[in-house]
Design a protein around this motif. Structure first.
Motif, PDB file in Angstrom:
ATOM      1  N   ILE A 192      -9.916   0.353  -6.893  1.00  0.00           N
ATOM      2  CA  ILE A 192      -8.376  -0.899  -6.234  1.00  0.00           C
ATOM      3  C   ILE A 192      -7.727   0.026  -5.593  1.00  0.00           C
ATOM      4  CG2 ILE A 192      -6.881  -2.612  -7.119  1.00  0.00           C
ATOM      5  CD1 ILE A 192      -9.037  -3.819  -7.815  1.00  0.00           C
ATOM      6  N   ILE A 193      -7.112  -0.451  -4.197  1.00  0.00           N
ATOM      7  CA  ILE A 193      -6.865  -0.123  -3.410  1.00  0.00           C
ATOM      8  C   ILE A 193      -5.788  -0.737  -2.979  1.00  0.00           C
ATOM      9  CG2 ILE A 193      -6.676   1.944  -1.039  1.00  0.00           C
ATOM     10  CD1 ILE A 193      -9.745   2.574  -1.509  1.00  0.00           C
ATOM     11  N   ALA A 194      -4.009  -0.258  -2.556  1.00  0.00           N
ATOM     12  CA  ALA A 194      -3.248  -1.202  -2.598  1.00  0.00           C
ATOM     13  C   ALA A 194      -2.188  -0.590  -1.728  1.00  0.00           C
ATOM     14  CB  ALA A 194      -2.866  -1.281  -3.221  1.00  0.00           C
ATOM     15  N   SER A 195      -2.243  -0.526  -0.745  1.00  0.00           N
ATOM     16  CA  SER A 195      -0.955   0.256   0.450  1.00  0.00           C
ATOM     17  C   SER A 195      -0.182  -0.978   0.968  1.00  0.00           C
ATOM     18  CB  SER A 195      -1.779   0.240   2.048  1.00  0.00           C
ATOM     19  OG  SER A 195      -0.865   0.880   3.337  1.00  0.00           O
ATOM     20  N   PHE A 196       1.174  -1.194   1.218  1.00  0.00           N
ATOM     21  CA  PHE A 196       2.414  -1.295   0.561  1.00  0.00           C
ATOM     22  C   PHE A 196       3.080  -0.195   1.988  1.00  0.00           C
ATOM     23  CE2 PHE A 196       1.106  -1.711  -3.932  1.00  0.00           C
ATOM     24  CZ  PHE A 196       1.834  -3.230  -3.303  1.00  0.00           C
ATOM     25  N   GLN A 197       3.681  -0.916   2.265  1.00  0.00           N
ATOM     26  CA  GLN A 197       4.815  -0.991   3.697  1.00  0.00           C
ATOM     27  C   GLN A 197       5.749   0.403   3.592  1.00  0.00           C
ATOM     28  OE1 GLN A 197       4.726  -4.477   5.531  1.00  0.00           O
ATOM     29  NE2 GLN A 197       4.676  -3.937   7.579  1.00  0.00           N
ATOM     30  N   ALA A 255      -4.755  -0.773 -16.947  1.00  0.00           N
ATOM     31  CA  ALA A 255      -5.243  -0.587 -18.106  1.00  0.00           C
ATOM     32  C   ALA A 255      -6.790  -1.297 -18.073  1.00  0.00           C
ATOM     33  CB  ALA A 255      -4.463  -1.600 -18.961  1.00  0.00           C
ATOM     34  N   LEU A 256      -7.466  -1.209 -17.011  1.00  0.00           N
ATOM     35  CA  LEU A 256      -8.998  -1.664 -16.849  1.00  0.00           C
ATOM     36  C   LEU A 256      -9.508  -1.310 -16.233  1.00  0.00           C
ATOM     37  CD1 LEU A 256      -7.975  -5.466 -15.545  1.00  0.00           C
ATOM     38  CD2 LEU A 256      -8.334  -4.578 -18.042  1.00  0.00           C
ATOM     39  N   THR A 257      -8.916  -0.200 -15.548  1.00  0.00           N
ATOM     40  CA  THR A 257      -9.983   0.549 -14.284  1.00  0.00           C
ATOM     41  C   THR A 257      -9.164   1.710 -14.251  1.00  0.00           C
ATOM     42  OG1 THR A 257     -10.907   0.965 -12.324  1.00  0.00           O
ATOM     43  CG2 THR A 257      -9.322  -0.840 -12.052  1.00  0.00           C
ATOM     44  N   PRO A 258      -9.567   3.163 -14.189  1.00  0.00           N
ATOM     45  CA  PRO A 258      -9.539   4.488 -13.423  1.00  0.00           C
ATOM     46  C   PRO A 258      -9.366   4.626 -12.243  1.00  0.00           C
ATOM     47  CG  PRO A 258     -11.184   4.768 -14.842  1.00  0.00           C
ATOM     48  CD  PRO A 258     -10.728   3.747 -14.264  1.00  0.00           C
ATOM     49  N   GLN A 259      -9.991   3.975 -11.605  1.00  0.00           N
ATOM     50  CA  GLN A 259      -9.822   3.886  -9.930  1.00  0.00           C
ATOM     51  C   GLN A 259      -8.806   3.342  -9.330  1.00  0.00           C
ATOM     52  OE1 GLN A 259     -11.633   5.778  -7.978  1.00  0.00           O
ATOM     53  NE2 GLN A 259     -12.615   7.218  -9.484  1.00  0.00           N
ATOM     54  N   VAL A 260      -7.471   3.252  -9.878  1.00  0.00           N
ATOM     55  CA  VAL A 260      -6.016   2.456  -8.744  1.00  0.00           C
ATOM     56  C   VAL A 260      -5.489   3.561  -7.837  1.00  0.00           C
ATOM     57  CG1 VAL A 260      -4.621   0.399  -9.192  1.00  0.00           C
ATOM     58  CG2 VAL A 260      -6.314   0.771 -10.968  1.00  0.00           C
ATOM     59  N   TYR A 261      -5.358   3.366  -6.276  1.00  0.00           N
ATOM     60  CA  TYR A 261      -4.686   4.117  -5.784  1.00  0.00           C
ATOM     61  C   TYR A 261      -3.741   2.973  -5.448  1.00  0.00           C
ATOM     62  CZ  TYR A 261      -8.620   7.535  -6.077  1.00  0.00           C
ATOM     63  OH  TYR A 261      -9.745   8.233  -6.885  1.00  0.00           O
ATOM     64  N   VAL A 262      -2.292   3.776  -4.824  1.00  0.00           N
ATOM     65  CA  VAL A 262      -1.019   2.865  -4.598  1.00  0.00           C
ATOM     66  C   VAL A 262      -0.693   3.908  -3.374  1.00  0.00           C
ATOM     67  CG1 VAL A 262       1.067   1.228  -4.521  1.00  0.00           C
ATOM     68  CG2 VAL A 262      -0.912   1.546  -6.475  1.00  0.00           C
ATOM     69  N   LEU A 263      -0.165   3.553  -2.053  1.00  0.00           N
ATOM     70  CA  LEU A 263      -0.140   4.058  -1.522  1.00  0.00           C
ATOM     71  C   LEU A 263       1.249   3.534  -1.022  1.00  0.00           C
ATOM     72  CD1 LEU A 263      -3.365   3.931  -0.883  1.00  0.00           C
ATOM     73  CD2 LEU A 263      -2.658   5.711   1.070  1.00  0.00           C
ATOM     74  N   ALA A 264       2.688   3.499  -0.480  1.00  0.00           N
ATOM     75  CA  ALA A 264       3.441   3.722   0.207  1.00  0.00           C
ATOM     76  C   ALA A 264       4.398   4.745   1.163  1.00  0.00           C
ATOM     77  CB  ALA A 264       4.519   3.146  -1.604  1.00  0.00           C
ATOM     78  N   ALA A 265       5.313   3.953   1.676  1.00  0.00           N
ATOM     79  CA  ALA A 265       7.009   5.567   2.056  1.00  0.00           C
ATOM     80  C   ALA A 265       7.408   5.270   1.487  1.00  0.00           C
ATOM     81  CB  ALA A 265       6.818   4.441   3.543  1.00  0.00           C
ATOM     82  N   PRO A 266       7.900   6.355   0.842  1.00  0.00           N
ATOM     83  CA  PRO A 266       9.052   6.829   0.068  1.00  0.00           C
ATOM     84  C   PRO A 266      10.381   6.313   0.224  1.00  0.00           C
ATOM     85  CG  PRO A 266       8.488   8.810   0.894  1.00  0.00           C
ATOM     86  CD  PRO A 266       7.188   7.493   1.633  1.00  0.00           C
ATOM     87  N   GLU A 267      11.266   5.925  -0.438  1.00  0.00           N
ATOM     88  CA  GLU A 267      12.881   5.392  -0.054  1.00  0.00           C
ATOM     89  C   GLU A 267      13.168   6.141  -1.346  1.00  0.00           C
ATOM     90  OE1 GLU A 267      11.948   1.503   1.892  1.00  0.00           O
ATOM     91  OE2 GLU A 267      11.836   1.338   0.048  1.00  0.00           O
ATOM     92  N   SER A 313       2.633   2.146   8.105  1.00  0.00           N
ATOM     93  CA  SER A 313       4.231   1.725   7.645  1.00  0.00           C
ATOM     94  C   SER A 313       4.185   0.271   7.980  1.00  0.00           C
ATOM     95  CB  SER A 313       5.476   2.898   8.146  1.00  0.00           C
ATOM     96  OG  SER A 313       5.197   3.152   9.049  1.00  0.00           O
ATOM     97  N   GLN A 314       2.900   0.215   9.197  1.00  0.00           N
ATOM     98  CA  GLN A 314       3.067  -0.907   9.677  1.00  0.00           C
ATOM     99  C   GLN A 314       2.402  -1.761   9.115  1.00  0.00           C
ATOM    100  OE1 GLN A 314       5.923  -1.897  12.280  1.00  0.00           O
ATOM    101  NE2 GLN A 314       6.052   0.513  11.595  1.00  0.00           N
ATOM    102  N   GLU A 315       1.037  -1.227   8.007  1.00  0.00           N
ATOM    103  CA  GLU A 315       0.547  -2.601   7.622  1.00  0.00           C
ATOM    104  C   GLU A 315      -0.042  -2.980   6.701  1.00  0.00           C
ATOM    105  OE1 GLU A 315      -3.301  -0.285  10.366  1.00  0.00           O
ATOM    106  OE2 GLU A 315      -3.046   0.944   8.514  1.00  0.00           O
ATOM    107  N   TRP A 316      -0.281  -3.683   5.703  1.00  0.00           N
ATOM    108  CA  TRP A 316      -0.689  -4.263   4.448  1.00  0.00           C
ATOM    109  C   TRP A 316      -2.110  -3.768   4.350  1.00  0.00           C
ATOM    110  CZ3 TRP A 316       3.045  -8.264   2.800  1.00  0.00           C
ATOM    111  CH2 TRP A 316       2.445  -8.657   1.225  1.00  0.00           C
ATOM    112  N   HIS A 317      -1.994  -3.305   3.414  1.00  0.00           N
ATOM    113  CA  HIS A 317      -4.005  -3.307   2.655  1.00  0.00           C
ATOM    114  C   HIS A 317      -3.745  -3.570   1.485  1.00  0.00           C
ATOM    115  CE1 HIS A 317      -4.418  -1.722   6.798  1.00  0.00           C
ATOM    116  NE2 HIS A 317      -3.691  -0.162   6.374  1.00  0.00           N
TER     117      HIS A 317
END
Length: 662
Positions: free
Chosen positions: A48-53, A70-82, A104-108
């Motif tokens: 799972i790879i999720a990218s938030f603006q 809790a189901l898988t260790p392969q989870v990556y979350v990207l986001a611009a820090p605020e 920062s301009q994309e949704w993945h």
């Protein structure tokens, strides 16, 4: 570190057959939730790879990624820090990229499992916001993206590789974990995989239903607001066109009744202490419903009105039962048994009563009636709408009262101006004439030392007479001024009216000139009870009224003084004459200061025009009333005034009267 290359552009280079499509933000939200639901409903350990603006967008979904982690260790979350978003390796990997990065301009969102795969790669289309997009919610719903959403496993592989490389550039310490993901998950799979579209379909349907509900709710809110604004605008327009509450209430009752689609709407003025109110303004949807116009509407015995007056808020009855017990918005419910006949006569089944209040003061009431057999539920929107109308009516009433007060002030100013003009005219005439006579007499006496004694006596008498005339004028001015300013000390005591009448007649005959008086008769019974008054001022009233009657009555006429008890606690005195009389439209103004029936400078009878004004001030101060009656010109007049009786027994009263005559 900032990377300017777009993930979408990189994916399109690897898969040139793809054609980007346009998506709205709400569509991407539904697709993302459907993909996440597919993971939660499946087995295995997918990637799972999720990218938030922005970090704030991630915060709205963080609880879902805790469940997925809790189901898988392969989870990556990207986001611009605020705030506190940073590179971490906890329940899942978080990657904080530079805010200037193209991410920062994309949704993945990329999801790759053993038996399914899907990817969503989009880039936001930026444009200058319009004037209508100032609200944050409106701008959020109109955000648009272009990109790719597909179940194609090869495309998902390419998207995962691009994003994993981007993650590695920010977090090189994850090289071993990323290599393991590529080796274990991004391997050639069977050519035919069964993809279950049901989670996507269910999620999209749910989202569409939720969106439809929100849309309907928004439409209802807009419709309610439009009705409220239309009603308020109609009343405001009526207020601008007229300050007459009759016009405003007619518009309000008609517009409100139609807008609320009620059987009956009534509006009336009232105070919280009123026992009843007369209905004047009414709207009826059906002419078969009984009208309440010109009827007395009970208030004191109406529990619903009393509840509204005490709480100063609206109260609603959902159902008025035959027994008179109502389901109301109060706790406990009101018992309407006392007004059961009113409910039956007016056919009221559901009732809404809203007070018209301004500055904590009850000014009126707005009532809505439903007369159908089925009970009607009053919604919060309906009550809010009627309360808005009632608020506008409160402003209208206040403005009308202010305008009426302004008119009263203008009338008072006009009266003061008339008083000033009369004062100038009367003082000019009443002072200048005797002063001229006195001056001529004194000059004659001074310049003619040999003047005959008889002529000298005439000159002196004339001068003294005019001096007395001036003294009376000044005395009347001072007397009225003391009375109106409240600088008089009253000495109230039990008095016999006959004594005061005798003193007034004696004073009249002493001051009277050579002109004969009309015939004066008295009809004051000796057994009359004593009155509580100030003797000096009561004699002043009688003397002035008698002088006024004699002045406007020929010597061949008659003046009659009568007295009799009035109402048990008052004694009424009447001084009637057969003289000139008073026009019916002037029976009130004769008591005004400086009033002259013939005009200030065109009168045959002397006087300052202050006598009746002085009489009114004295009688009112003694606790009585004074008024005039006449059938018109040359039909005589009657002046009446009342005085409170002294609290004495009849025997004491009779003894006092007997001692006064002895």
């Amino acid at each position: 570190m900032s990377i300017s290359e777009s993930v979408l552009d990189a994916l399109l280079k690897r898969s040139p057959h793809l054609r980007p499509q346009l998506y709205f933000k709400s569509s991407l939200t539904a697709l993302s939730h459907a993909m996440e639901d597919q993971v939660l409903a499946s087995s295995g350990q997918p990637l799972i790879i999720a990218s938030f603006q922005r970090e704030r967008f991630y915060r709205q979904e963080s609880h879902r990624y805790l469940r997925i982690a809790a189901l898988t260790p392969q989870v990556y979350v990207l986001a611009a820090p605020e705030t506190d978003f940073m590179n971490r390796s906890e329940e899942y990997e978080t990657v904080a990229f530079d805010p200037s990065d193209q991410l920062s301009q994309e949704w993945h969102l990329v999801v790759i499992g053993q038996q399914y795969s899907a990817c969503l790669v989009c880039r936001e289309r930026t444009s200058l916001p319009s004037a209508a997009d100032t609200a944050e919610t409106t701008m959020d719903q109109t955000r648009r993206f272009e990109g790719v959403w597909t179940f194609d496993r090869q495309v998902s592989y390419h998207a995962a590789e691009i994003l994993l490389d981007r993650i590695l550039s920010y977090r090189p310490e994850l090289a071993e974990k990323i290599a393991a993901a590529k080796a274990e998950i991004l391997l050639p799979q069977p050519t035919k995989l069964e993809v279950d579209p049901d989670p996507f379909a269910q999620r999209l349907v749910t989202h569409l239903q939720a969106g439809q509900y929100k849309l309907l709710k928004a439409y209802r809110s807009i419709a309610t607001q439009e009705r409220k604004e239309r009603l308020v605008n109609s009343i405001t327009t009526a207020m601008r066109q007229s300050l007459n509450t009759d016009d405003i209430f007619r518009v309000a009752v008609e517009e409100l009744g139609k807008a609320m689609q009620v059987c009956r709407c009534i509006i009336y003025r009232c105070k919280d202490t009123d026992t009843s109110a007369k209905i004047t303004y009414e709207y009826l949807r059906d002419k078969r419903i009984a009208s309440l116009v010109d009827q007395d509407w009970p208030l004191r015995d109406n529990p619903l009105f009393q509840a509204v007056a005490q709480q100063q808020t609206s109260v609603a009855i959902r159902e008025a039962l035959p027994a008179g017990i109502a389901n109301t918005s109060t706790d406990p419910p009101l018992d309407l048994s006392p007004i059961k006949p009113i409910l039956k006569r007016a056919s009221i089944r559901s009732w809404l009563m809203v007070p018209v209040i301004n500055q904590g003061r009850l000014l009126g009431m707005v009532e809505l009636h439903h007369c159908q057999k089925e009970p009607h539920t009053w919604t919060d929107e309906a009550r809010s709408l009627v309360e808005s109308v009632a608020s506008q009516l409160g402003v209208a009433i206040l403005q009308s009262e202010s305008y009426a007060n302004l008119e009263d002030l203008n009338e008072q100013l006009e009266a003061l101006e008339r008083t000033r003009s009369n004062l100038i005219a009367i003082t000019g005439h009443e002072l200048r004439t005797p002063l001229s006579t006195i001056q001529v007499c004194l000059e004659s006496l001074a310049s003619e030392p040999d003047m005959p004694t008889e002529l000298r006596q005439v000159m002196l008498s004339t001068a003294l007479s005019d001096a007395e005339r001036m003294r009376k004028l000044v005395q009347d001015f001072l007397t009225l001024s003391r009375l109106e300013s409240g600088r008089v000390e009253w000495h109230l005591e039990p008095l016999a009216l006959q004594e005061c009448v005798d003193l007034a007649l004696s004073s009249l005959r002493t001051r009277q000139s050579d002109a004969p008086l009309p015939k004066i008769q008295t009809n004051v019974p000796g057994e009359l009870p004593l009155v509580k008054a100030d003797g000096e001022w009561l004699v002043e009233v009688l003397a002035k009224l008698l002088d006024n009657a004699c002045k406007f009555t020929e010597s061949t006429g008659e003046v009659l003084i009568e007295a009799h008890p009035n109402g048990g606690k008052m004694l009424e005195v009447t001084i009637a004459d057969t003289g000139r009389g008073i026009e019916p439209n002037r029976l009130e103004v004769v008591f005004d200061r400086f009033y002259q029936e013939e005009g200030a400078l065109r009168r045959t009878a002397g006087g300052t025009g202050l006598g009746l004004a002085i009489c009114r001030q004295i009688i009112l101060a003694l606790g009585g009333q004074i008024w005039a009656e006449s059938d018109g010109r040359d039909k005589g007049s009657q002046f009446h005034f009342t005085l409170p009786l002294a609290q004495e027994t009849a025997g004491t009263s009779g003894a006092r009267a007997k001692n006064g005559r002895s």
